[in-house]
Motif scaffolding. Sequence first.
Motif, PDB file in Angstrom:
ATOM      1  N   GLN A 136       0.826  -1.228   0.000  1.00  0.00           N
ATOM      2  CA  GLN A 136       0.000   0.000   0.000  1.00  0.00           C
ATOM      3  C   GLN A 136       0.851   1.266   0.000  1.00  0.00           C
ATOM      4  N   HIS A 137       1.979   1.193   0.687  1.00  0.00           N
ATOM      5  CA  HIS A 137       2.796   2.403   0.833  1.00  0.00           C
ATOM      6  C   HIS A 137       4.016   2.419  -0.079  1.00  0.00           C
ATOM      7  N   HIS A 138       4.057   1.474  -0.988  1.00  0.00           N
ATOM      8  CA  HIS A 138       5.160   1.398  -1.959  1.00  0.00           C
ATOM      9  C   HIS A 138       6.515   1.375  -1.276  1.00  0.00           C
ATOM     10  N   VAL A 139       6.593   0.567  -0.227  1.00  0.00           N
ATOM     11  CA  VAL A 139       7.882   0.377   0.446  1.00  0.00           C
ATOM     12  C   VAL A 139       8.342  -1.052   0.147  1.00  0.00           C
ATOM     13  N   ALA A 140       9.564  -1.187  -0.345  1.00  0.00           N
ATOM     14  CA  ALA A 140      10.080  -2.523  -0.659  1.00  0.00           C
ATOM     15  C   ALA A 140      10.300  -3.305   0.639  1.00  0.00           C
ATOM     16  N   PRO A 141       9.948  -4.596   0.642  1.00  0.00           N
ATOM     17  CA  PRO A 141      10.050  -5.409   1.869  1.00  0.00           C
ATOM     18  C   PRO A 141      11.440  -5.408   2.498  1.00  0.00           C
ATOM     19  N   LYS A 168      10.996 -14.255   5.169  1.00  0.00           N
ATOM     20  CA  LYS A 168      12.094 -14.176   4.208  1.00  0.00           C
ATOM     21  C   LYS A 168      11.600 -14.321   2.775  1.00  0.00           C
ATOM     22  N   ASP A 169      10.677 -15.249   2.572  1.00  0.00           N
ATOM     23  CA  ASP A 169      10.108 -15.433   1.231  1.00  0.00           C
ATOM     24  C   ASP A 169       9.405 -14.165   0.764  1.00  0.00           C
ATOM     25  N   LEU A 189      22.336 -21.079  14.118  1.00  0.00           N
ATOM     26  CA  LEU A 189      22.824 -20.312  12.965  1.00  0.00           C
ATOM     27  C   LEU A 189      22.821 -21.132  11.694  1.00  0.00           C
ATOM     28  N   THR A 190      22.990 -22.427  11.845  1.00  0.00           N
ATOM     29  CA  THR A 190      23.124 -23.260  10.659  1.00  0.00           C
ATOM     30  C   THR A 190      21.787 -23.592  10.004  1.00  0.00           C
ATOM     31  N   TYR A 191      20.690 -23.476  10.755  1.00  0.00           N
ATOM     32  CA  TYR A 191      19.415 -23.875  10.152  1.00  0.00           C
ATOM     33  C   TYR A 191      18.345 -22.790  10.140  1.00  0.00           C
ATOM     34  N   LEU A 192      18.578 -21.703  10.848  1.00  0.00           N
ATOM     35  CA  LEU A 192      17.550 -20.662  10.888  1.00  0.00           C
ATOM     36  C   LEU A 192      17.667 -19.721   9.695  1.00  0.00           C
ATOM     37  N   PRO A 193      16.561 -19.388   9.069  1.00  0.00           N
ATOM     38  CA  PRO A 193      16.636 -18.444   7.956  1.00  0.00           C
ATOM     39  C   PRO A 193      16.766 -17.003   8.443  1.00  0.00           C
ATOM     40  N   VAL A 194      17.962 -16.599   8.797  1.00  0.00           N
ATOM     41  CA  VAL A 194      18.198 -15.206   9.199  1.00  0.00           C
ATOM     42  C   VAL A 194      19.248 -14.574   8.287  1.00  0.00           C
ATOM     43  N   ASN A 195      19.282 -13.241   8.270  1.00  0.00           N
ATOM     44  CA  ASN A 195      20.242 -12.514   7.438  1.00  0.00           C
ATOM     45  C   ASN A 195      21.381 -11.910   8.237  1.00  0.00           C
TER      46      ASN A 195
END
Length: 280
Positions: A136-141, A168-169, A189-195
């Motif tokens: 709605q606010h044209h902000v990229a995720p 993340k998706d 750390l090895t299995y969690l989808p974090v950045n």
Amino acid sequence: EVKNRGKNHYMYYHQELKKAMSRKIEIEAMLRAALKSDGFKLVYQPQVDLDSGQISGFEALLRIKESRLGPDQFIPVAEETGLISEIGRWVIREAVAQIVRWRNQGLAEKPVAINFSNRQLRDKEYVGYITTLLHQHHVAPRFIEIEITESILLENDDQTRQFLKALKDAGLAVALDDFGTGYSSLNCLTYLPVNKIKLDKSISEQFLQGNRIKVIESLILLAHSLNLKIMAEGIEEWDKVAVLKNSDCDGIQGYVFSKPLEPAEIAVIYNYNLLTKPPQ
Ligand code: C2E
Ligand code: MG
Ligand code: MG
Ligand code: MG
């Protein structure tokens, strides 16, 4: 005599319990009032990129207007009472609104991190709510980063992973907050989808001196080998900035650069290089 003491103890705990309960009820009332009457605000703390000195993003931190009560005191009550779901939705709405306000002032968008309570994991519509809002606010995720803490992992592994994967998706960033304070740190750390991981203040304090710096250096190497960004939190002194920069840490968030600020104050320093002295 023994009986008497027992009774006094009972009276003492009874009084303490009553005090704690009325305190909780008081805070709950404050939270409800704030939700009703625009009584919350967000303050923003800059995150500084150690290569460029530029502000790479901000962490949004919740405050009750005109109140000295901190989130460490009122967030637990919000969680216990379930009010956190509604408050969490206010936080994301306000953060997105602020991104738009800065953009309208001609400032290039930068990511804003918001904190997320374990309880919000059970809000199945949350991811959809955010993506609709952003659209709605044209902000990229990618301009919204969700901060979770390790304690989330002790709750429900599978549900957590699915929730984070959905975030993340959808293109949002996820950061692991308060890293090093829990038990499952290294494994997750090895299995969690974090950045990104954010080293907790207590870790930086303990390990930034003498040969203990090896621990931090190893964590930085580990993060990078897993393609994660790593940021140190709660840094208050300049000498630690140099050490972290030399250890190839990506960023710092701490009083050494800035306390959390009002949006208008942020606008002033938005494009400063914080590794050099600000213009006079
Ligand atoms: P956090 O997410 O780990 O946020 C960092 C906290 O450290 C903030 O405290 C920040 O002001 C403080 N801090 C940053 N740099 C320094 C430093 O150099 N020295 C020291 N001594 N402190 C520093 P704050 O704002 O009081 O927030 C406390 C906690 O409350 C946050 O810890 C977070 O877990 C929670 N919280 C804040 N806002 C929200 C929110 O909107 N939603 C949820 N669920 N939790 C929130
Ligand atoms: Mg945080
Ligand atoms: Mg933290
Ligand atoms: Mg914390």
